[in-house]
Write a protein that holds these residues in place. Structure first.
Motif, PDB file in Angstrom:
ATOM      1  N   UNK A 156      76.920 -47.117 -25.803  1.00 57.07           N
ATOM      2  CA  UNK A 156      75.670 -46.614 -25.225  1.00 57.07           C
ATOM      3  C   UNK A 156      75.991 -45.744 -24.017  1.00 57.07           C
ATOM      4  N   UNK A 157      75.077 -44.838 -23.699  1.00 55.44           N
ATOM      5  CA  UNK A 157      75.256 -43.963 -22.540  1.00 55.44           C
ATOM      6  C   UNK A 157      74.037 -44.055 -21.626  1.00 55.44           C
ATOM      7  N   UNK A 158      74.255 -43.748 -20.343  1.00 56.76           N
ATOM      8  CA  UNK A 158      73.161 -43.689 -19.374  1.00 56.76           C
ATOM      9  C   UNK A 158      72.409 -42.365 -19.470  1.00 56.76           C
ATOM     10  N   UNK A 159      73.172 -41.327 -19.837  1.00 55.01           N
ATOM     11  CA  UNK A 159      72.597 -39.999 -20.028  1.00 55.01           C
ATOM     12  C   UNK A 159      73.595 -39.197 -20.849  1.00 55.01           C
ATOM     13  N   UNK A 160      73.145 -38.089 -21.410  1.00 58.63           N
ATOM     14  CA  UNK A 160      74.023 -37.334 -22.291  1.00 58.63           C
ATOM     15  C   UNK A 160      73.897 -35.839 -22.066  1.00 58.63           C
ATOM     16  N   UNK A 161      74.958 -35.130 -22.435  1.00 55.71           N
ATOM     17  CA  UNK A 161      74.922 -33.669 -22.471  1.00 55.71           C
ATOM     18  C   UNK A 161      75.651 -33.260 -23.747  1.00 55.71           C
ATOM     19  N   UNK A 162      74.907 -32.557 -24.606  1.00 59.93           N
ATOM     20  CA  UNK A 162      75.472 -32.166 -25.901  1.00 59.93           C
ATOM     21  C   UNK A 162      75.255 -30.681 -26.142  1.00 59.93           C
ATOM     22  N   UNK A 163      76.109 -30.135 -26.983  1.00 58.13           N
ATOM     23  CA  UNK A 163      76.052 -28.699 -27.229  1.00 58.13           C
ATOM     24  C   UNK A 163      75.833 -28.359 -28.687  1.00 58.13           C
ATOM     25  N   UNK A 164      75.343 -27.155 -28.862  1.00 60.20           N
ATOM     26  CA  UNK A 164      75.134 -26.566 -30.191  1.00 60.20           C
ATOM     27  C   UNK A 164      75.703 -25.163 -30.111  1.00 60.20           C
ATOM     28  N   UNK A 165      76.602 -24.809 -31.033  1.00 57.14           N
ATOM     29  CA  UNK A 165      77.194 -23.470 -30.997  1.00 57.14           C
ATOM     30  C   UNK A 165      76.295 -22.499 -31.737  1.00 57.14           C
ATOM     31  N   UNK A 166      75.735 -21.566 -30.984  1.00 57.54           N
ATOM     32  CA  UNK A 166      74.856 -20.554 -31.573  1.00 57.54           C
ATOM     33  C   UNK A 166      75.735 -19.494 -32.242  1.00 57.54           C
ATOM     34  N   UNK A 167      75.750 -19.516 -33.559  1.00 59.86           N
ATOM     35  CA  UNK A 167      76.640 -18.632 -34.315  1.00 59.86           C
ATOM     36  C   UNK A 167      76.236 -17.163 -34.192  1.00 59.86           C
ATOM     37  N   UNK A 195      75.055 -15.509 -31.435  1.00 61.89           N
ATOM     38  CA  UNK A 195      75.562 -14.814 -30.244  1.00 61.89           C
ATOM     39  C   UNK A 195      76.867 -15.414 -29.726  1.00 61.89           C
ATOM     40  N   UNK A 196      77.439 -16.355 -30.484  1.00 57.35           N
ATOM     41  CA  UNK A 196      78.776 -16.852 -30.147  1.00 57.35           C
ATOM     42  C   UNK A 196      78.857 -17.626 -28.848  1.00 57.35           C
ATOM     43  N   UNK A 197      77.784 -18.366 -28.529  1.00 57.90           N
ATOM     44  CA  UNK A 197      77.809 -19.150 -27.293  1.00 57.90           C
ATOM     45  C   UNK A 197      77.265 -20.554 -27.530  1.00 57.90           C
ATOM     46  N   UNK A 198      77.790 -21.497 -26.752  1.00 59.89           N
ATOM     47  CA  UNK A 198      77.255 -22.856 -26.809  1.00 59.89           C
ATOM     48  C   UNK A 198      75.934 -22.922 -26.058  1.00 59.89           C
ATOM     49  N   UNK A 199      74.975 -23.632 -26.629  1.00 59.55           N
ATOM     50  CA  UNK A 199      73.720 -23.958 -25.947  1.00 59.55           C
ATOM     51  C   UNK A 199      73.791 -25.452 -25.644  1.00 59.55           C
ATOM     52  N   UNK A 200      73.669 -25.807 -24.388  1.00 57.05           N
ATOM     53  CA  UNK A 200      73.779 -27.213 -23.997  1.00 57.05           C
ATOM     54  C   UNK A 200      72.419 -27.788 -23.652  1.00 57.05           C
ATOM     55  N   UNK A 201      72.234 -29.062 -23.948  1.00 60.20           N
ATOM     56  CA  UNK A 201      71.037 -29.754 -23.503  1.00 60.20           C
ATOM     57  C   UNK A 201      71.433 -31.078 -22.870  1.00 60.20           C
ATOM     58  N   UNK A 202      70.745 -31.407 -21.778  1.00 61.36           N
ATOM     59  CA  UNK A 202      70.947 -32.685 -21.115  1.00 61.36           C
ATOM     60  C   UNK A 202      69.819 -33.616 -21.526  1.00 61.36           C
ATOM     61  N   UNK A 203      70.183 -34.828 -21.855  1.00 58.88           N
ATOM     62  CA  UNK A 203      69.190 -35.835 -22.229  1.00 58.88           C
ATOM     63  C   UNK A 203      69.303 -36.949 -21.195  1.00 58.88           C
ATOM     64  N   UNK A 204      68.321 -36.990 -20.308  1.00 62.28           N
ATOM     65  CA  UNK A 204      68.422 -37.871 -19.149  1.00 62.28           C
ATOM     66  C   UNK A 204      67.750 -39.211 -19.425  1.00 62.28           C
TER      67      UNK A 204
END
Ligand code: ZN
Length: 142
Positions: A46-57, A59-68
């Motif tokens: 389990x985690x207290x909070x998370x940060x995960x990414x999705x690679x946008x194919x 434009x070639x960049x990661x999009x990150x989201x924080x889940x608090x």
């Protein structure tokens, strides 16, 4: 280009990470402590909070989201290889909230452990190294 290598030898390390540890950093410390340069990681917890990414194919960049919020690690799979001659952990994670809704993506720094039980499979080799790939914009095995 497809990259395939036959992997030899395996030892297994099991353990848990302390509450408050950054999940990705915690795995990297295990790799450095046990000199793991090639391997596989799996974990639950389990985690207290998370940060995960999705690679946008597009434009070639990661999009990150924080889940608090507090989440269960329902699945974590990753691999260990080399990048710039150092151990490098690449992991993907699925996280569930109280309602059972699942969030998933590329594990990023900023994911804080509540409790985590992990299994690391260490392989002997040959080594796999990451190098920037023009076609995808990712650091891929060569
Ligand atoms: Zn990834």
């Amino acid at each position: 280009m497809t990259v395939v290598k036959e992997i030899k030898g395996e030892s297994v390390i099991m353990g848990r990470l302390d509450c408050g540890t950054d999940l990705l950093e915690g795995f990297l410390k295990i790799c450095n402590r046990y000199k793991i340069r090639l391997g596989k990681i799996e974990a639950i917890g389990a985690v207290n909070k998370a940060r995960i990414g999705y690679f946008d194919q597009n434009d070639g960049e990661y999009r990150f989201q924080s889940i608090d919020k507090q989440l269960e690690i329902t699945s974590l799979n990753g691999n260990i290889s080399l990048k710039d001659k150092e151990s490098f952990v690449h992991a993907h994670i699925n996280l569930a909230d109280l309602s059972g809704q699942v969030f998933g993506g590329h594990l990023a720094p900023g994911t804080e452990v509540f409790a985590c039980e992990f299994i690391v499979h260490r392989y002997e080799g040959p080594e796999l190294s990451r190098k920037f790939d023009q076609e995808t914009g990712l650091n891929l095995w060569e």
